[in-house]
Enzyme design. Structure first.
Site, PDB file in Angstrom:
ATOM      1  N   HIS A  47       0.847  -1.191   0.000  1.00  0.00           N
ATOM      2  CA  HIS A  47       0.000   0.000   0.000  1.00  0.00           C
ATOM      3  C   HIS A  47       0.884   1.245   0.000  1.00  0.00           C
ATOM      4  CE1 HIS A  47      -3.935  -1.936   1.708  1.00  0.00           C
ATOM      5  NE2 HIS A  47      -3.427  -2.611   0.689  1.00  0.00           N
ATOM      6  N   GLU A  71       1.063   3.791   1.998  1.00  0.00           N
ATOM      7  CA  GLU A  71       1.668   4.108   3.296  1.00  0.00           C
ATOM      8  C   GLU A  71       2.861   3.211   3.591  1.00  0.00           C
ATOM      9  OE1 GLU A  71      -2.879   4.171   4.169  1.00  0.00           O
ATOM     10  OE2 GLU A  71      -1.540   3.385   2.626  1.00  0.00           O
ATOM     11  N   CYS A  84      -5.864   1.694   6.205  1.00  0.00           N
ATOM     12  CA  CYS A  84      -6.521   0.454   6.600  1.00  0.00           C
ATOM     13  C   CYS A  84      -5.891  -0.052   7.905  1.00  0.00           C
ATOM     14  CB  CYS A  84      -6.377  -0.589   5.493  1.00  0.00           C
ATOM     15  SG  CYS A  84      -4.665  -1.157   5.253  1.00  0.00           S
ATOM     16  N   CYS A 104      -2.030  -0.745   7.534  1.00  0.00           N
ATOM     17  CA  CYS A 104      -1.203   0.464   7.485  1.00  0.00           C
ATOM     18  C   CYS A 104      -1.250   1.222   8.807  1.00  0.00           C
ATOM     19  CB  CYS A 104      -1.653   1.349   6.327  1.00  0.00           C
ATOM     20  SG  CYS A 104      -1.366   0.590   4.704  1.00  0.00           S
TER      21      CYS A 104
END
Length: 209
Positions: free
Chosen positions: A75, A77, A105, A108
């Site tokens: 992701h 992040e 999420c 993360c």
């Protein structure tokens, strides 16, 4: 690629107290995160981007890459945090802030808390997987050994519209592909002489024989 900050590392500057100054600063770094989101979109990934800021300097950037990297953890992040850790030389980054175009999420959010970031700012909310207040809020648990402050809604309309446009275009492409497949199948059936696709007048022809 990581952007090397001035060395040696100094104590981070205090976050602005003036609301107008803070808003302008947040918008500036969120626009940088949006640049990363556009890179994700260009790669065929969900358009989410992130930047890590230290002492008013962007030291790392990241955007969604789970499809291309074949990595569910890739992701935006996570990409930015990995790059920032290399720049700083430590997986703990209590002097840093992270800006991301979509609410983090659970994965993360957990990484952010483990990295001990001091502050996180996100753009659009995520009502399906958001772990900073939408579905749950991992940042509100006082029993955790580190607390990261969080703020959302910065350039939310712009961040959200990019995602809406992306998914809208993908749905239209999928619908067009299904329509093309249906037309192709119908065309193949009409011209096929096999028992499964008889000619329209085959039954009459059989009776005449």
């Amino acid at each position: 690629m990581p952007e090397t900050p001035p060395l040696p590392l100094r104590a981070p500057r205090a976050l602005p107290d003036d609301p107008a100054e803070a808003a302008a600063r947040d918008a500036r770094y969120m626009r940088a995160a949006l640049e990363e989101a556009r890179l994700a979109e260009a790669a065929g990934e969900v358009p989410v981007g992130a930047v890590v800021v230290w002492n008013d300097t962007i030291i790392a950037r990241g955007h969604n890459l789970p499809i291309r990297a074949v990595d569910p953890s890739a992701h935006a992040e996570m990409q930015a945090l990995r790059a920032a850790a290399q720049v700083i030389g430590n997986y703990r980054m209590p002097e840093c802030e992270l800006y991301v175009t979509l609410e983090p999420c659970a994965m993360c959010s957990g990484a952010i808390l483990h990295a001990r970031l001091r502050h996180v700012v996100f753009g659009a909310t995520d009502p399906k997987t958001g772990a900073a207040g939408s579905v749950l809020n991992l940042f509100e648990h006082a029993q955790l050994n580190h607390q990261t402050t969080i703020a959302g809604g910065v350039l939310a309309d712009t961040c959200g519209q990019m995602l809406k446009d992306f998914f809208g275009a993908r749905r239209r492409a999928q619908k067009a592909a299904r329509s093309d497949a249906a037309r192709s199948e119908a065309g193949n059936g009409a011209g096929c002489a096999c028992p499964a696709h008889p000619e329209p007048n085959s039954q009459n022809n059989a009776n005449d024989a």
